[in-house]
Design a protein around this motif. Structure first.
Motif, mmCIF file in Angstrom:
data_model
loop_
_atom_site.group_PDB
_atom_site.id
_atom_site.type_symbol
_atom_site.label_atom_id
_atom_site.label_comp_id
_atom_site.label_asym_id
_atom_site.label_seq_id
_atom_site.Cartn_x
_atom_site.Cartn_y
_atom_site.Cartn_z
ATOM 1 N N GLN A 88 26.468 6.251 -2.586
ATOM 2 C CA GLN A 88 27.855 6.313 -2.917
ATOM 3 C C GLN A 88 28.031 6.160 -4.564
ATOM 4 O OE1 GLN A 88 30.583 3.502 -0.911
ATOM 5 N NE2 GLN A 88 29.255 3.661 0.700
ATOM 6 N N SER A 95 28.777 16.006 -8.264
ATOM 7 C CA SER A 95 29.063 16.384 -7.224
ATOM 8 C C SER A 95 27.828 16.046 -6.237
ATOM 9 C CB SER A 95 29.267 17.946 -7.143
ATOM 10 O OG SER A 95 29.640 18.290 -5.913
ATOM 11 N N THR A 150 24.479 5.970 3.293
ATOM 12 C CA THR A 150 25.166 7.021 2.346
ATOM 13 C C THR A 150 24.803 6.595 0.870
ATOM 14 O OG1 THR A 150 26.940 7.679 4.061
ATOM 15 C CG2 THR A 150 27.245 7.863 1.524
ATOM 16 N N ASP A 168 32.674 9.484 -5.470
ATOM 17 C CA ASP A 168 31.871 10.611 -4.720
ATOM 18 C C ASP A 168 30.876 9.928 -3.765
ATOM 19 O OD1 ASP A 168 31.395 13.051 -3.823
ATOM 20 O OD2 ASP A 168 30.468 13.907 -5.645
ATOM 21 N N TYR A 169 30.390 10.827 -2.756
ATOM 22 C CA TYR A 169 29.439 10.176 -1.873
ATOM 23 C C TYR A 169 28.626 11.415 -1.400
ATOM 24 C CZ TYR A 169 32.546 11.172 1.835
ATOM 25 O OH TYR A 169 33.308 11.680 2.854
ATOM 26 N N TYR A 170 27.382 11.032 -0.850
ATOM 27 C CA TYR A 170 26.644 11.906 0.041
ATOM 28 C C TYR A 170 25.862 11.307 1.126
ATOM 29 C CZ TYR A 170 22.298 13.963 1.635
ATOM 30 O OH TYR A 170 21.162 14.518 2.329
ATOM 31 N N THR A 171 26.291 11.764 2.325
ATOM 32 C CA THR A 171 25.882 11.231 3.527
ATOM 33 C C THR A 171 25.007 12.282 4.158
ATOM 34 O OG1 THR A 171 27.826 10.204 3.912
ATOM 35 C CG2 THR A 171 26.506 10.710 5.822
ATOM 36 N N ASP A 221 31.245 19.309 0.956
ATOM 37 C CA ASP A 221 31.295 18.684 2.420
ATOM 38 C C ASP A 221 30.599 17.105 2.311
ATOM 39 O OD1 ASP A 221 28.705 19.183 2.103
ATOM 40 O OD2 ASP A 221 28.514 20.430 4.161
ATOM 41 N N HIS A 222 30.243 16.663 1.032
ATOM 42 C CA HIS A 222 29.585 15.439 0.968
ATOM 43 C C HIS A 222 28.137 15.415 1.988
ATOM 44 C CE1 HIS A 222 32.674 13.896 -1.201
ATOM 45 N NE2 HIS A 222 33.493 14.391 -0.200
ATOM 46 N N ARG A 223 27.685 16.595 2.224
ATOM 47 C CA ARG A 223 26.473 16.548 3.385
ATOM 48 C C ARG A 223 25.712 17.687 2.268
ATOM 49 N NH1 ARG A 223 27.588 14.858 8.429
ATOM 50 N NH2 ARG A 223 29.424 13.353 8.352
ATOM 51 N N GLY A 250 27.271 15.293 -3.172
ATOM 52 C CA GLY A 250 26.981 16.030 -1.680
ATOM 53 C C GLY A 250 27.677 17.190 -1.464
ATOM 54 N N ILE A 256 35.018 7.704 7.716
ATOM 55 C CA ILE A 256 35.539 7.901 6.285
ATOM 56 C C ILE A 256 36.970 7.583 5.948
ATOM 57 C CG2 ILE A 256 36.012 10.180 4.923
ATOM 58 C CD1 ILE A 256 33.984 11.517 6.691
#
Length: 509
Positions: free
Chosen positions: A261, A322, A259, A274-277, A327-329, A324, A251
């Motif tokens: 992105q 938003s 991910t 932003d991103y989601y993993t 916590d992007h998760r 993710g 990160i």
């Protein structure tokens, strides 16, 4: 050789005719042809092969043609025509009369890089020396319309759609040659693409060209492979989204493998928004279950939602504001395993890109191609799918939460390409491609030649969009398979190209 010798300029017109101007129809990559009026649930039973045209396109590895784009109201010596543009694997562009199936012009893109061309087809089915980016066309209504094509040398070419003439010098878009870029997207006079698997040392990044000042710029640092076949998706809020595959996850260093992105673009600068993993990203990376699709974006209750997936066979519903959560998760919804219960990294799960449409009753649908059998029960299905097919999901509200609910599973299809929706009908090509990578019998990987030998001819299907019921099949009329070629639908026509260089047009009289 260019067959059109005049210098007519194609003026942008709001013809009202149905077009297919970019990969998966629009910048959101939803594959929903909103302007179709001829093809419908009632008329598709009358579909027939209208024409086919054999070209001299030279395949590279498994690559032949990309998804075509279709543009109406183009001035040619023979009058105003609707043209289908095909980018061939060997840097040749073809303009075809979509009604008559006649070649209007053919353009060999000149090599612009100071790096030499390589002989041969490249390294197998992964990094071959092939053009891999679907072109894009200036939107209808513009003062002038152009076809933009990214060639093997990494240069973006601007072509007059009526003649194939280059109206401006090529612009270097990628930092190197043979970079394996995917579908071009054009938004607010900026062309975007992503690169695939670090082929020939070209970093896996989001790339852009500002057509006003001819400046090229890109994101950084390089990521895991970005190989959703439709390229980046751009939402109504301007967020540019893509998925990354295997690679380092750091990160602090900005390296976000496996991910989804989202980027913003402003003043020729790309910035991670932003991103989601996925919480199991380390396991996914270890098992080579890449996030390998182009996300689809659609409006829902005043916001942009995205759906992403990959080889794992699970689907993620995300809010563009938003992706993710804090916590992007934590996405809006993470589905159970829908397919690929065999944890197969090569022939199962989801690949390519999706489609999404909204019914007259307000229901939002998401369609995805899958490989192999499903891992959940669908309310409507048409038998086992050992080779895969297409699934339909509905966006639903359950207990105050937005979810994806299984709706129907299509008949079995050998390597379904991304579906297209038009006027209540889902069109999909069973590509016939053998997608195996690891040769368990002899060891090592299958070569491109091996995969070609194991592939079978493609079939075109039309399905009822609400039930998945088969309404039409092309049967044995298609003679070759295709690899990531895709279809374009407009004006009662379904047009695509196959590995052997043949262009097909199915449709209504």
């Amino acid at each position: 050789m260019v067959f059109v010798l005049c210098c007519a300029t194609a003026l942008g017109q709001a013809t009202g005719a149905a077009e297919w101007p970019t990969g998966s129809f629009d910048q959101q990559r939803d594959g929903w042809q909103r302007d179709e009026t001829k093809l419908s649930v009632d008329t598709v039973k009358n579909i027939r092969l209208l024409w086919k045209l054999k070209t001299d396109n030279k395949p590279m590895g498994m690559q032949s043609f990309r998804e075509p784009v279709i543009v109406a109201g183009i001035s040619t010596p023979g009058g105003m025509k609707t043209l289908a543009f095909f980018a061939g694997s060997s840097d040749t562009v073809y303009a075809i009369d979509a009604d008559a199936g006649k070649l209007i012009w053919r353009k060999d893109l000149k090599w612009s890089s100071d790096k030499p061309q390589e002989p041969g087809e490249g390294g197998g089915f992964i990094c071959n020396n092939a053009l891999t980016a679907t072109p894009v066309v200036t939107p209808a209504g513009a003062a002038q319309r152009f076809v933009y094509v990214l060639a093997n040398d990494g240069y973006l070419h601007t072509l007059d759609p009526g003649t194939g003439d280059e109206t401006d010098p090529p612009i270097q878009m990628l930092p190197g040659v043979y970079g394996k870029a995917y579908g071009l997207n054009l938004v607010n006079n900026v062309v975007y693409t992503v690169s695939g698997q670090a082929c020939h040392g070209v970093p896996n990044e989001l790339y852009a060209v500002d057509l006003a000042n001819k400046k090229a710029f890109s994101s950084a640092p390089g990521q895991g492979g970005i190989f959703g076949t439709a390229g980046p998706a751009v939402g109504n809020d301007g967020t540019i989204s893509f998925e990354t595959g295997d690679g380092p996850y750091d990160i602090a260093a900005g390296k976000l493998s496996t991910t989804v992105q989202g980027y913003t673009s402003s003043n020729d600068t790309l910035t991670l928004k932003d991103y989601y993993t996925p919480t199991n990203h380390a396991w996914l990376t270890k098992r080579d279950l890449d996030m390998n699709t182009t996300p689809v974006v659609f409006p829902y209750e005043g916001r942009d939602l995205l759906v992403g997936s990959g080889k794992e066979g699970r689907y993620f519903l995300m809010d563009s504001k938003s992706m993710g959560g804090a916590d992007h998760r934590t996405p809006l919804y993470r589905s159970p395993l829908v397919s690929n219960k065999n944890v197969n990294f090569q022939t199962e799960g989801s690949w390519g890109s999706f489609a999404s449409w909204q019914g007259k009753d307000g229901t939002r649908w998401v369609l995805a191609p899958i490989g192999g059998p499903v891992a959940v029960e669908f309310p409507v299905s048409y038998g086992p799918t050992p080779n895969g097919g297409v699934i339909a999901l509905k966006v639903t509200e359950t207990g105050g939460k937005t979810e994806l609910t299984p709706a129907w599973l299509s008949r079995d299809m050998m390597t379904a390409e991304p579906p297209v929706v038009a006027n209540g009908v889902v069109f999909v090509l069973a590509a016939g491609e053998f997608t195996g990578q690891a040769n368990d019998e002899d060891g090592g990987l299958y070569s491109a030649e091996d995969r070609i030998k194991h592939s079978i001819p493609a079939k075109l299907y039309a399905l009822d969009a609400t039930t998945g019921k088969e309404l039409y099949s092309s049967g044995e009329q298609i003679e070759s398979f295709l690899h990531q070629a895709g279809i374009a639908v407009a004006g009662g026509r379904i047009i695509f190209g196959t590995f052997d260089g043949t262009i097909y047009c199915f449709g209504l009289e």
